[in-house]
Design a protein around this motif. Structure first.
Motif, short mmCIF file in Angstrom:
data_model
loop_
_atom_site.label_atom_id
_atom_site.label_comp_id
_atom_site.label_asym_id
_atom_site.label_seq_id
_atom_site.Cartn_x
_atom_site.Cartn_y
_atom_site.Cartn_z
N GLN A 169 0.83 -1.21 0.00
CA GLN A 169 0.00 0.00 0.00
C GLN A 169 0.86 1.26 0.00
O GLN A 169 0.57 2.24 -0.70
N ASN A 170 1.96 1.22 0.76
CA ASN A 170 2.87 2.37 0.82
C ASN A 170 3.53 2.60 -0.53
O ASN A 170 3.72 3.75 -0.97
N ILE A 171 3.91 1.52 -1.21
CA ILE A 171 4.54 1.64 -2.53
C ILE A 171 3.57 2.26 -3.53
O ILE A 171 3.92 3.15 -4.33
N ILE A 172 2.29 1.83 -3.50
CA ILE A 172 1.29 2.37 -4.42
C ILE A 172 1.04 3.85 -4.13
O ILE A 172 0.96 4.69 -5.05
N THR A 173 0.92 4.20 -2.85
CA THR A 173 0.69 5.59 -2.47
C THR A 173 1.86 6.48 -2.86
O THR A 173 1.69 7.61 -3.34
N THR A 174 3.08 6.00 -2.66
CA THR A 174 4.27 6.77 -3.03
C THR A 174 4.33 6.99 -4.53
O THR A 174 4.69 8.09 -5.00
N SER A 175 3.98 5.97 -5.28
CA SER A 175 3.97 6.12 -6.74
C SER A 175 2.98 7.21 -7.18
O SER A 175 3.28 8.02 -8.06
N GLU A 176 1.83 7.23 -6.54
CA GLU A 176 0.84 8.26 -6.86
C GLU A 176 1.36 9.65 -6.52
O GLU A 176 1.19 10.61 -7.30
N SER A 177 2.01 9.78 -5.38
CA SER A 177 2.54 11.09 -4.97
C SER A 177 3.61 11.57 -5.94
O SER A 177 3.69 12.77 -6.25
N GLU A 223 -5.24 10.82 -14.65
CA GLU A 223 -5.89 9.76 -15.42
C GLU A 223 -4.88 8.90 -16.17
O GLU A 223 -5.21 7.80 -16.63
N LYS A 224 -3.63 9.40 -16.29
CA LYS A 224 -2.58 8.62 -16.95
C LYS A 224 -1.72 7.84 -15.96
O LYS A 224 -0.82 7.11 -16.36
N TRP A 225 -2.02 7.98 -14.68
CA TRP A 225 -1.17 7.31 -13.68
C TRP A 225 -1.57 5.86 -13.49
O TRP A 225 -2.74 5.50 -13.50
N THR A 226 -0.54 5.04 -13.35
CA THR A 226 -0.74 3.64 -12.98
C THR A 226 0.28 3.29 -11.90
O THR A 226 1.40 3.80 -11.88
N ALA A 227 -0.11 2.42 -11.00
CA ALA A 227 0.79 1.97 -9.94
C ALA A 227 1.90 1.11 -10.54
O ALA A 227 1.78 0.63 -11.69
N PRO A 228 3.00 0.92 -9.82
CA PRO A 228 4.06 0.03 -10.32
C PRO A 228 3.47 -1.32 -10.70
O PRO A 228 2.74 -1.93 -9.90
N PRO A 229 3.75 -1.80 -11.90
CA PRO A 229 3.17 -3.08 -12.35
C PRO A 229 3.47 -4.20 -11.35
O PRO A 229 4.61 -4.38 -10.93
N GLY A 230 2.47 -4.93 -10.99
CA GLY A 230 2.62 -6.05 -10.06
C GLY A 230 2.24 -5.73 -8.64
O GLY A 230 1.97 -6.64 -7.85
N ALA A 231 2.22 -4.44 -8.28
CA ALA A 231 1.92 -4.08 -6.89
C ALA A 231 0.48 -4.44 -6.52
O ALA A 231 0.22 -5.05 -5.47
N TRP A 232 -0.48 -4.04 -7.38
CA TRP A 232 -1.89 -4.37 -7.11
C TRP A 232 -2.13 -5.87 -7.17
O TRP A 232 -2.93 -6.42 -6.39
N PHE A 233 -1.43 -6.56 -8.07
CA PHE A 233 -1.61 -8.01 -8.18
C PHE A 233 -1.16 -8.71 -6.90
O PHE A 233 -1.88 -9.57 -6.35
N LEU A 234 0.01 -8.36 -6.38
CA LEU A 234 0.49 -8.98 -5.14
C LEU A 234 -0.41 -8.63 -3.96
O LEU A 234 -0.68 -9.48 -3.09
N LEU A 235 -0.90 -7.39 -3.93
CA LEU A 235 -1.79 -6.99 -2.84
C LEU A 235 -3.09 -7.78 -2.87
O LEU A 235 -3.62 -8.18 -1.82
N SER A 236 -3.60 -8.03 -4.07
CA SER A 236 -4.84 -8.81 -4.17
C SER A 236 -4.65 -10.25 -3.71
O SER A 236 -5.57 -10.86 -3.14
N GLU A 237 -3.44 -10.83 -3.93
CA GLU A 237 -3.18 -12.21 -3.52
C GLU A 237 -2.93 -12.31 -2.02
O GLU A 237 -3.30 -13.29 -1.37
N VAL A 238 -2.31 -11.30 -1.45
CA VAL A 238 -1.97 -11.33 -0.02
C VAL A 238 -3.17 -10.96 0.84
O VAL A 238 -3.32 -11.45 1.97
N SER A 239 -4.04 -10.11 0.33
CA SER A 239 -5.11 -9.53 1.15
C SER A 239 -6.08 -10.56 1.71
O SER A 239 -6.66 -10.36 2.78
N SER A 240 -6.26 -11.66 1.01
CA SER A 240 -7.22 -12.65 1.51
C SER A 240 -6.74 -13.31 2.80
O SER A 240 -7.56 -13.88 3.54
#
Length: 680
Positions: A562-570, A580-597
Motif C-alpha cells: 500500500q505504501n509503494i502504491i501511495t508513493t507512486s501516486e505522490s 488519469e494517466k497514472w498507474t501503480a508500479p506493475p505487479g503491486a496491485w496483483f500482489l496486494l490482491s493475492e496477499v489480502s485474503s
C-alpha cells in the motif's frame, strides 16, 4: 659369572617345566662367554622379539609359549641383580612356532584352562594370569631391559622389537586399557635412546609401525591414542633432535603414499596427516604443501588424496594466502604464497580426466573459497585474484556446468554459489542461463543446488538480468514433485520477494523523484513487474496460497505494498502529470490482491475507497475504441482495477457497515448499466 646357571627367582609363578627348559638352553651356551666381552650387559636376538610377536598373534588357547617368553625376559631382567645374563633362548621361538603346526595333540590339563577366554582379559578359575596380564608383564620387562640392551649390535634388533610391540598394540583380539600406554612408552624409549643405533632409523621404524593405526576409523581408540602419542610425545623429540626430525618430516609423506583408496580410511589418513603437519615448524609445513602439489600430478588415488589434503591444509594452517602483514607487497609476490599454489592445483584438478576427481576438486575449491572469505583480508585477496583471472575462471565454470557427469555439474553449481561473494564483475550471461536451466534438472540434488546458486546471485547483484532469470526459474518449482523443493521455493520467495518488499515499503520513501527507478531501490520495479508475467502469475498465486495457509504472510507485506502504491501516486502528482494517466508500479496491485485474503485486517479501507474513486474518476470511456487501438496505459489501468476489485472482495467482511453498503450499491449499479471499460 656367565658360567653359572641362573637360579629361579623366588617370586616367579612360571611353570617349572618352562624354567627348566630355559636352564637347559643356558647350559648349552655356557662356553660362549659374555656377548661382546662385556659383563653385566644383556644381549638379545631378533628371534626373541619375533617370538613375542608370534605369541601375541596366536589364535589357540595355550599360553605356555607366552609364559616361556616371559621366563626368558625375567631371566634377562634378573640378570642385573646376580651380575649374570644370557641371551634369550631359541626355545621360545621353537615352542611358539610348533604349537600351530599341530604336532602337540595333547595339552596339559591346566594349560587350556589358564588361557580360556583370553580375549576378554579375565583370569582363569585356577588363579593363573590371563593373556592380557602376561602381556603387561612382558611390556614391563621389555621396558626395564631396554636401558641395558644395545639393539644396534643386533641385526634388525630395533625392527624386531618395534614390530613385536606394534603387534600387541594393533591386535584386535586382546584389549586392555593399559596395554597401549606401555607400548607407547617402549616406542618412546626406542626413539629417544641413542644407544640403539642411528636415531633417524629408529624413528623411522617406530613411525612406520604406527602407520596402520592412522588408517583406522576416526573414532577408533587405537587411532586416537596413537595420533595423540605422535603429536604430543614424538613431535617434541623431533624438535630437540635433528635426526628424529628427519623421520618426523617424512612421516606425513609416507602416510600419503600408503593411504588406502577407500573413502573412510582415506579420510582418516587425511585427518591424521593434517593433525601431524599442524604441529610441525612453518618451513616443514610449506615443504609438505609442495609435496602435496606434486602429488596432484601422480596416480588417480594420489590425486584424489591430494585434493582432500589441500582443502584440509587451507582450512587448518594459518595465513595460507599470506594476506596478513603483506599489504605492501605486489600481486606478483602474493602469487608465490603456498596457498595460492594449492588453489592453482585445485583449479587444474577441476579439469581432471576422471570425473570423480573433477567433482571432488570443484567441491573442495568451493569450500576453500567459502572458508577463506570469512577473513576480511583473505576475502579481498580472493576478489583481486579472481578479478585478474575472471575470463579463465568463468570459462572453467561454463565447461563444468555442461559436463556430461551429473556429479560434476552439481559441484560446479556449488562452486558458483560459494564464489558469488568474491565476484565483482556482473555474472556471466551463459552461466546465468545455465543455472536457470539447471533448476529444471531431472536430479533433485542438482535442482536444489541450482536454486541455491541462483538465489545467491540474486542476493548479490539484484540487477534486471538476474531477477528476471530467478522469477522464470525458481517460482515454478512450487509445482515440483519433491516436497522439499516446494518448501525451499516458498521460503526463498518469502525471503527474496516479500521480505524485500517489506523492508522497502516500511522505510522512508522519497516522493521527490521523477520516476519509480529514482525512488525505489535498484531492481524493485523489475521484481514487481516480473511477478505479473503470464508465466509467473500461476506460480505466484500458488505460492501465496501455500504461505497463507501456513500463516507465514505478515501484515507488513500488505502495508508495504500500500505504501509503494501511495508513493507512486505522490511522485506522479508532484511531477504535475495527469492523474488519469497514472498507474501503480506493475505487479503491486496483483500482489496486494493475492496477499489480502490472508491478512484482511492489514488493508486500510480509506486506501481502497480512495483508489476506487480515483479509478472511477479516470474512467473516461470511449465507446469508439477497438481492440487494435487500446492504449497500454489503459490496459495496465484495467488490470489494476481488476486487482482492486479482488482486494475489496477479499476484505469485504472486514469493511465498516456503511461503506460496505455504499460500495455494494455502486457495484450493483455498474453491473446493471454495464458501463465498464472495454479492456476489463
Amino acid at each position: 659369572m656367565y658360567s653359572q646357571t641362573p637360579t629361579r627367582h623366588p617370586k616367579s609363578k612360571l611353570p617349572n617345566a618352562h624354567w627348566k627348559a630355559g636352564n637347559c638352553y643356558r647350559k648349552q651356551q655356557r662356553n660362549l662367554g659374555p656377548p661382546n666381552g662385556r659383563r653385566g650387559e644383556v644381549s638379545t636376538s631378533p628371534t626373541s622379539f619375533a617370538a613375542v610377536a608370534v605369541a601375541v598373534s596366536m589364535d589357540d588357547e595355550d599360553g605356555g609359549a607366552l609364559s616361556h617368553v616371559l621366563s626368558e625376559l625375567e631371566a634377562c631382567a634378573l640378570g642385573n641383580h646376580n651380575d649374570s645374563a644370557a641371551p634369550l633362548s631359541e626355545a621360545a621361538l621353537s615352542q611358539l612356532t610348533h604349537q600351530k603346526s599341530g604336532k602337540r595333540k595333547k595339552k596339559r590339563a591346566g594349560g587350556a584352562n589358564a588361557f580360556q577366554g583370553h580375549c576378554d582379559g579375565v583370569s582363569s578359575e585356577n588363579g593363573k594370569t590371563s593373556v592380557e596380564d602376561l602381556l603387561l608383564q612382558v611390556l614391563r620387562l621389555l621396558e626395564s631391559v631396554l636401558g641395558r640392551v644395545r639393539l644396534d649390535v643386533i641385526s634388525d634388533g630395533v625392527k624386531s622389537l618395534v614390530e613385536a610391540v606394534a603387534g600387541i598394540l594393533n591386535n584386535p583380539g586382546v584389549q586392555h586399557h593399559r596395554l597401549s600406554s606401555f607400548c607407547f612408552r617402549i616406542f618412546y624409549c626406542v626413539a629417544s635412546g641413542t644407544q640403539h643405533g642411528d636415531p633417524t632409523l629408529s624413528g623411522v621404524e617406530v613411525l612406520r609401525s604406527l602407520a596402520p593405526a592412522m588408517f583406522l576409523p576416526l573414532k577408533s581408540p587405537t587411532r586416537v591414542s596413537t595420533l595423540k602419542f605422535v603429536s604430543s610425545q614424538f613431535v617434541p623429540i623431533a624438535r630437540d633432535s635433528d635426526a628424529i626430525r628427519k623421520a618426523m618430516v617424512y612421516f606425513p609423506r609416507f602416510l600419503a603414499v600408503k593411504a588406502p583408496e577407500k573413502s573412510e580410511p582415506r579420510a582418516s589418513a587425511v585427518d591424521a596427516i593434517v593433525e601431524i603437519v599442524r604441529t610441525m615448524e612453518p618451513d616443514d609445513q610449506v615443504a609438505f604443501t609442495e609435496f602435496v602439489n606434486k602429488l596432484t600430478q601422480g596416480k588417480p588415488q594420489h590425486r584424489l588424496l591430494a585434493v582432500d589434503l589441500i582443502l584440509s591444509l587451507m582450512t587448518t594452517l594459518s595465513n595460507p594466502l599470506g594476506a596478513d602483514g603483506v599489504d605492501n607487497l605486489g600481486v606478483a609476490n602474493h602469487h608465490t604464497r603456498w596457498g595460492v599454489k594449492c588453489l592453482q592445483m585445485l583449479v587444474e584438478r577441476c579439469s581432471d580426466v576422471m570425473a570423480g576427481i573433477r567433482a571432488r576438486a570443484l567441491t573442495n575449491l568451493a569450500h576453500t573459497i567459502e572458508f577463506l572469505s570469512e577473513d576480511v583480508k583473505s576475502h579481498t585477496f580472493l576478489q583481486n585474484l579472481i578479478a585478474s583471472r575472471y575470463g579463465s575462471f568463468t570459462g572453467l565454470l561454463r565447461k563444468r556446468c555442461l559436463d556430461e557427469k551429473a556429479a560434476v555439474r552439481k559441484a560446479a553449481l556449488l562452486l558458483i554459489m560459494k564464489s558469488i561473494s568474491t565476484i565483482r564483475q556482473p555474472i556471466d550471461e551463459i552461466i546465468l542461463k545455465t543455472m536457470g536451466r539447471a533448476c529444471s534438472d531431472p536430479m533433485v540434488s542438482i535442482r536444489k543446488v541450482a536454486v541455491s546458486a541462483l538465489s545467491e546471485a540474486y542476493r548479490k547483484f539484484k540487477d534486471s538480468r538476474v531477477i528476471t532469470e530467478w522469477l522464470l526459474s525458481v517460482p515454478r518449482l512450487i509445482m515440483d514433485n519433491e516436497t522439499s523443493v516446494q518448501e525451499e521455493c516458498e521460503n526463498l520467495f518469502l525471503e527474496l520477494v516479500f521480505d524485500w518488499i517489506s523492508s522497502v515499503g516500511n522505510g522512508s520513501l522519497s516522493t521527490n523523484g521523477s520516476d519509480h527507478e529514482s525512488v525505489f531501490p535498484k531492481g524493485m520495479p523489475v521484481l514487481l513487474k516480473g511477478t505479473c508475467d503470464t508465466e509467473v502469475v500461476p506460480c505466484v498465486k500458488k505460492i501465496c496460497a501455500s504461505l497463507g495457509k501456513k500463516k507465514k504472510l505478515k501484515h507488513t507485506i500488505a502495508s508495504s505494498l500500500q505504501n509503494i502504491i501511495t508513493t507512486s501516486e505522490s511522485i506522479w502528482i508532484n511531477n504535475s502529470m495527469p492523474i488519469e494517466k497514472w498507474t501503480a508500479p506493475p505487479g503491486a496491485w496483483f500482489l496486494l490482491s493475492e496477499v489480502s485474503s490472508f491478512v484482511p485486517k492489514a488493508i486500510d479501507w480509506k486506501f481502497l475507497q480512495h483508489h476506487w474513486e480515483l479509478l472511477d474518476q479516470a474512467n473516461s470511456t470511449d465507446t469508439s475504441w477497438s481492440i487494435n487501438s487500446v492504449d497500454p496505459i489503459s490496459v495496465a489501468w484495467a488490470g489494476d482495477r481488476v486487482s482492486l476489485l479482488q482486494t475489496i472482495s477479499n476484505v469485504s467482511l472486514e469493511l465498516p457497515s456503511e461503506p460496505a453498503a455504499e460500495l455494494a450499491h455502486n457495484l450493483l449499479t455498474r453491473v446493471q448499466e454495464f458501463n465498464m471499460h472495454f479492456p476489463e
